[in-house]
Design an enzyme around this catalytic site. Structure first.
Site, PDB file in Angstrom:
ATOM      1  N   GLU A 287     -12.865   2.075  -4.342  1.00  0.00           N
ATOM      2  CA  GLU A 287     -12.360   3.273  -5.032  1.00  0.00           C
ATOM      3  C   GLU A 287     -12.439   3.109  -6.551  1.00  0.00           C
ATOM      4  O   GLU A 287     -11.484   3.377  -7.271  1.00  0.00           O
ATOM      5  CB  GLU A 287     -10.926   3.581  -4.572  1.00  0.00           C
ATOM      6  N   ASP A 361      -7.175   4.189   6.714  1.00  0.00           N
ATOM      7  CA  ASP A 361      -6.244   4.218   5.591  1.00  0.00           C
ATOM      8  C   ASP A 361      -4.848   4.703   5.957  1.00  0.00           C
ATOM      9  O   ASP A 361      -4.500   5.832   5.622  1.00  0.00           O
ATOM     10  CB  ASP A 361      -6.828   5.113   4.484  1.00  0.00           C
ATOM     11  N   GLU A 389       2.761   7.922   2.509  1.00  0.00           N
ATOM     12  CA  GLU A 389       1.729   8.765   1.918  1.00  0.00           C
ATOM     13  C   GLU A 389       1.198   9.797   2.909  1.00  0.00           C
ATOM     14  O   GLU A 389       0.935  10.932   2.547  1.00  0.00           O
ATOM     15  CB  GLU A 389       0.590   7.868   1.415  1.00  0.00           C
TER      16      GLU A 389
END
Ligand code: GCW
Length: 697
Positions: A287, A361, A389
């Site tokens: 990322e 993820d 998240e």
């Protein structure tokens, strides 16, 4: 309410009647209870002195109920324990033993360990035992941690923003450090020590080089000074390109001797300030983060170069395997394995490879990561996300214990009896380095984690990191009793709510193995229609692959063949939709909407059923919580009630938006009895949330 627990089980019923549940509790005391101050000053002696033992003594003195035996804290090798036959081998370096004993003619509760830290853990275990209704007359507790590193990863930025944090600003006030040591730092350390956490990575894995400059090293050192007596080591996330950014070098190539020398000098500088510094955590070539691949070097080259810098000081490196789309344009779920599995055996002996629980993820459900069991020569540390998240941020009630447990208990198939837990404890392959890391859900909110129930996720992470064999249900109970007191009606209801909560989130966000259907960037709410982002694997349509005929990601031989990354028995099971657990079905298979499941329903019918079930579960949790109104203090009750109302509204939103989208793709009707979405698809598509929390962009 908290006072009651301290009086002991006999007094509970009478005291319950007297206690006013309307008393406010702001949650600051966590599971340790705000009334830990109100013990009966039971005498506590210790045979040698240290800051750690003084903390242990103080915890006991101010919390043990009246009538408790005096306590003796003593190291296992203390001459006073000569007659006690303590199995020192079993204690290891951090284990404890707590038992009634007669020492020097005096009847005491003996708390012992090979080290002072072991004794501190024993003191907390004794209080936990009594809090959970354990018999004070029958004390025989013994335990040693199954992992060496039990560590929080803070994704805290130097400007105070916490990436994926939903409980306020960072706990670390970098600006006033190192001068001002907020008393909260010690409270944080105490809470962690009470559940066995022994390390903390202070800064975000999306790291800034500045955290390695002298002023920030001094700030980290001030925190380390506070944490030390609680057995908590400080670690830092290292930015791989720091030699360029703050070292004035032209390259960060790990094979360049000047780069290695820079890191060595940097490590020496850190250890001068923090003699027990734990080491580095690194996110490299992922990322947008820099890394060794930028120079054509491997992850092992990068990790080993850093490892040799900290090695003389006894430090370690945790090198993350969370990489994708760097070198390999194929199925994102395969890329970490593709890149790391061939490196097994090439890492230095003070390197652990840090592997997320699943291959993509932190989704509400993912099958275990195929790297577990595939790198026997390398210590693997598992990384879980405690902050939610992808599970509704701070507001949704989702107890993550069952999710952690599901992954830890998963057989890898590599060898008989091998599980993810046995890999990460080092037992499977005889590694002494081992560990479990959790992305923290801690911020400056008064209640630390944004909600009372989120505190349970911090708690269960620590307890499972200590012993991955513990049951998530037993831990839910243990947490609930310490948090709410021993009223059986409260505990029964709270544990029932907790145990169903994560599955409810799976149901209303992405049932049957669907994943990554979240709105862009902030990940708040549904976005299964998103298809216009630059990289294919950023788009939900990449993950669900729905069209008029079917849905799901074919990861069998006819598709990406990700199943082949698992050991043969597991690969065989996942290769066939008939033997794949329903929970993971669309993770591994692309199937027609009218595919018949074993129970006779079509895939579409089952999917809708699960969305509906998720929404209904939240309504049920809310109704259960309502029954506790008079039994829980008003402050915590009201906040939780309000959050459940938010969750109910958002569960419905998730279900409606998702179904509206799936119907636009498959052209099917809803099965009879299932409500039409409240709005048309366009309504859901145009919703925007520019200031959703936790989003770095
Ligand atoms: O889940 C993703 C998050 C990123 C995070 C990344 C990672 C720290 O959306 O915010 O970056 O994982 O784990 O590195």
């Amino acid at each position: 309410m908290m006072l009651i627990r301290r009086l002991g089980p006999l007094w509970t019923c009478a005291a319950l009647a007297l206690a006013s549940p309307a008393l406010a509790d702001d949650g600051y005391g966590l599971w340790l209870g705000s009334a830990r101050e109100q013990g009966a000053s039971v005498p506590v002696d210790w045979t040698s002195d240290s800051p750690t033992l003084r903390i242990a003594a103080e915890e006991l003195r101010r919390s043990l109920p009246a009538g408790s035996r005096p306590v003796l804290l003593a190291r296992a090798d203390d001459a006073a324990l000569a007659g006690q036959r303590i199995d020192r081998q079993a204690l290891g370096t951090e284990g404890y033993r707590v038992q009634h004993a007669t020492i020097g003619g005096r009847a005491v509760t003996l708390v012992t360990g090979a080290t002072d830290l072991g004794i501190l853990y024993g003191a907390f275990a004794l209080l936990r035992h009594l809090d959970s209704g354990g018999d004070p007359a029958n004390i025989a507790l013994a335990s040693a941690p199954q992992t060496r590193l039990r560590i929080l990863n803070h994704w805290d930025n130097l400007d105070g923003v916490v990436e994926r944090g939903y409980s306020g600003q960072s706990l670390w006030d970098w600006w006033t450090l190192p001068d001002f040591k907020d008393p909260r730092y010690a409270d944080y350390a105490r809470a962690n020590a009470s559940i066995g956490i022994n390390g903390t990575v202070l800064n975000n894995v999306n790291a800034k080089a500045e955290s390695l400059t002298a002023p920030y090293i001094a700030k980290a050192a001030a925190l380390a000074d506070v944490f030390r007596a609680y057995g908590i080591k400080v670690y830092l996330s290292a930015r791989f390109s720091a030699p360029i950014e703050i070292g004035g070098l032209k390259t960060a190539d790990p094979r360049d001797p000047a780069v290695a020398a820079w890191w060595k000098a940097k490590a020496d500088e850190i250890y001068r300030a923090i003699p027990d510094f734990g080491g580095f955590l690194v996110k490299a070539n992922s990322e947008g983060q820099p890394g060794p691949r930028d120079y054509g070097a491997s992850h092992a080259d990068g990790a080993n170069m850093l490892a040799s810098a900290v090695k003389p000081h006894g430090g370690i490196v945790m090198w993350r395997a969370f990489v994708y789309a760097d070198t390999d344009p194929e199925d994102r779920a395969k890329q970490a394995y593709t890149e790391f599995e061939p490196l097994d055996g090439q890492f230095a002996d003070n390197v652990l490879v840090q592997v997320k629980n699943g291959a993509i993820d932190f989704q509400p459900r993912e099958p275990f990561h195929p790297l577990f069991g595939a790198m026997p020569k390398t210590p693997l540390i598992a990384e879980f996300q405690i902050t939610k998240e992808y599970l509704g941020f701070a507001t949704h009630l989702a107890y993550l214990g069952p999710m952690f447990e599901e992954v830890l208990d998963a057989p890898t198939g590599a060898r008989r009896g091998e599980t993810v837990a046995s890999v990460i404890t080092g037992k499977a392959d005889g590694h002494t380095l081992s560990g479990m890391a959790g992305v923290a859900n801690i911020g400056r909110d008064r209640d630390w984690s944004g909600s009372t129930f989120n505190q349970a996720n911090w708690y269960v992470f620590g307890r499972l990191a200590w012993d991955p064999g513990l049951s998530s249900q037993a831990l839910a109970r243990e947490w609930a009793v310490q948090t709410f007191g021993s009223d059986p009606m409260v505990i029964g209801t709270v544990v029932a709510m907790m145990m169903r909560s994560r599955e409810a989130v799976v149901d209303y966000t992405g049932p049957l193995g669907l994943a990554h259907l979240f709105a862009t960037g902030h990940h708040y709410g549904p976005g299964p229609w998103v298809s216009d982002l630059a990289r294919p694997e950023w788009n939900p349509v990449y993950y669900h692959r729905a069209d008029r005929n079917g849905i799901g990601f074919d990861r069998t031989r006819t598709g990406s063949n990700a199943v082949a990354q698992y050991a043969p028995p597991i690969a065989r099971r996942y290769a066939d939709p008939r033997t794949t657990p329903l929970e993971d079905l669309l993770w591994f298979h692309h199937l027609p909407w009218d595919y018949r499941l074993a129970d006779g329903r079509t895939l579409w019918e089952e999917m809708v059923r699960r969305y509906d079930r998720g929404v209904a579960e939240v309504a049920a949790m809310r109704a259960q919580w309502a029954t506790l109104k008079s039994r829980i203090d008003a402050e915590r009750w009201t906040k939780t009630d309000t959050f459940l109302a938010i969750q109910q509204r958002e569960a419905r939103w998730w279900r409606d938006a998702s179904l509206a989208y799936w119907m636009s793709v498959n052209g099917l009707e809803l099965p009879a009895g299932s409500k039409a979405p409240e709005h048309g698809l366009e309504h859901y598509k145009q919703l925007r949330f520019p200031y959703a929390p936790g989003n770095p962009h």
